[in-house]
Structures are given as structure tokens and as C-alpha cells.
Design a protein around this motif. Structure first.
Motif, PDB file in Angstrom:
ATOM      1  N   TYR A   1       0.812  -1.212   0.000  1.00  0.00           N
ATOM      2  CA  TYR A   1       0.000   0.000   0.000  1.00  0.00           C
ATOM      3  C   TYR A   1       0.847   1.263   0.000  1.00  0.00           C
TER       4      TYR A   1
ATOM      5  N   GLU B   1       3.868  -3.087   3.565  1.00  0.00           N
ATOM      6  CA  GLU B   1       2.926  -4.048   3.011  1.00  0.00           C
ATOM      7  C   GLU B   1       2.318  -4.857   4.148  1.00  0.00           C
TER       8      GLU B   1
ATOM      9  N   GLY C   1      -2.289   0.598   6.045  1.00  0.00           N
ATOM     10  CA  GLY C   1      -2.590  -0.372   4.997  1.00  0.00           C
ATOM     11  C   GLY C   1      -4.012  -0.896   5.086  1.00  0.00           C
TER      12      GLY C   1
ATOM     13  N   TYR D   1      -6.291   1.710   3.684  1.00  0.00           N
ATOM     14  CA  TYR D   1      -6.171   1.722   2.222  1.00  0.00           C
ATOM     15  C   TYR D   1      -6.930   0.535   1.619  1.00  0.00           C
ATOM     16  N   PHE D   2      -6.756  -0.660   2.175  1.00  0.00           N
ATOM     17  CA  PHE D   2      -7.437  -1.850   1.664  1.00  0.00           C
ATOM     18  C   PHE D   2      -8.951  -1.686   1.742  1.00  0.00           C
TER      19      PHE D   2
ATOM     20  N   GLN E   1     -10.314   0.476  -0.875  1.00  0.00           N
ATOM     21  CA  GLN E   1     -10.233  -0.098  -2.223  1.00  0.00           C
ATOM     22  C   GLN E   1     -11.269  -1.191  -2.477  1.00  0.00           C
TER      23      GLN E   1
END
Length: 114
Positions: free
Chosen positions: A32, A37, A79, A82-83, A86
Motif C-alpha cells: 500500500y 505491506e 494499509g 487503504y485496503f 479499495q
């Protein structure tokens, strides 16, 4: 063995462990940012797990869990955000988790924030 190969080996062991426990692996090495990661993203019972894997062949440099610092947890949280942004799938809850592999022994902490 290089650190990169050790890391992949540890993640392979962790994926096998999780699969046997009924987890569905959604992603490995989810990047990310340039610097961070998430090792494994898995799902079980509509709960999503963001899992940091630490693998050691011995404890001369400390235990695997000791290597998960507050700074590392903050990077993982970024992260996770962000995930979630998305994906369009909804989950009942999310957990930051960790797997420690030391001398062939696997320990799994389902929620490292507790």
C-alpha cells in the motif's frame, strides 16, 4: 538463506496454517506504499484479518512478536485503511493479527490491539 527467502518461507508456513484453520486467503504481500505491506489478508466468518508474519530460526535476536513494534502497527493500520477504501465488500469486523514462527512452533494472535 536470505531474509527475503526466510520471509517467504514463513509466509508459506503461515498460509498453510491459516488454510487448515478454515481461513480464506484474500491477498499476500498487499503493498500500500513504497515502504510497507501487509503480509497476509485473510477472511473467516465474515471477519477480515490483516496478518503480520514474523519468522525466526532462533530467538538470539528476540522473539518474533518482539519485532512487531508500535511503528509497524501504525504502518499496518494505514494499509488496513487503504485496503478497506479499495474494496467494495463489507465485513462484520476487522482484526490486526500476528503469526509467530519460532523453532517450528506457530503462535497466532488474532487481535494484537487487545
Amino acid at each position: 538463506m536470505s531474509n527475503k527467502l526466510k520471509g517467504k518461507s514463513g509466509e508459506d508456513i503461515a498460509v498453510e496454517f491459516l488454510s487448515k484453520k478454515g481461513f480464506k486467503i484474500l491477498a499476500r504481500n498487499f503493498r500500500y506504499s513504497r515502504y510497507s505491506e501487509i503480509d497476509i489478508i485473510a477472511k473467516k466468518d465474515n471477519v477480515i484479518y490483516f496478518i503480520e508474519v514474523k519468522y525466526r530460526t532462533n530467538s538470539s535476536f528476540g522473539t518474533p512478536f518482539e519485532a512487531i513494534t508500535k511503528s509497524k502497527i501504525e504502518k499496518i493500520k494505514k494499509g488496513v485503511s487503504y485496503f478497506i477504501a479499495q474494496t467494495h465488500e463489507k465485513f462484520s469486523s476487522y482484526r490486526l493479527s500476528a503469526i509467530s514462527i519460532l523453532d517450528g512452533k506457530i503462535d497466532f494472535i488474532e487481535n494484537i490491539l487487545q
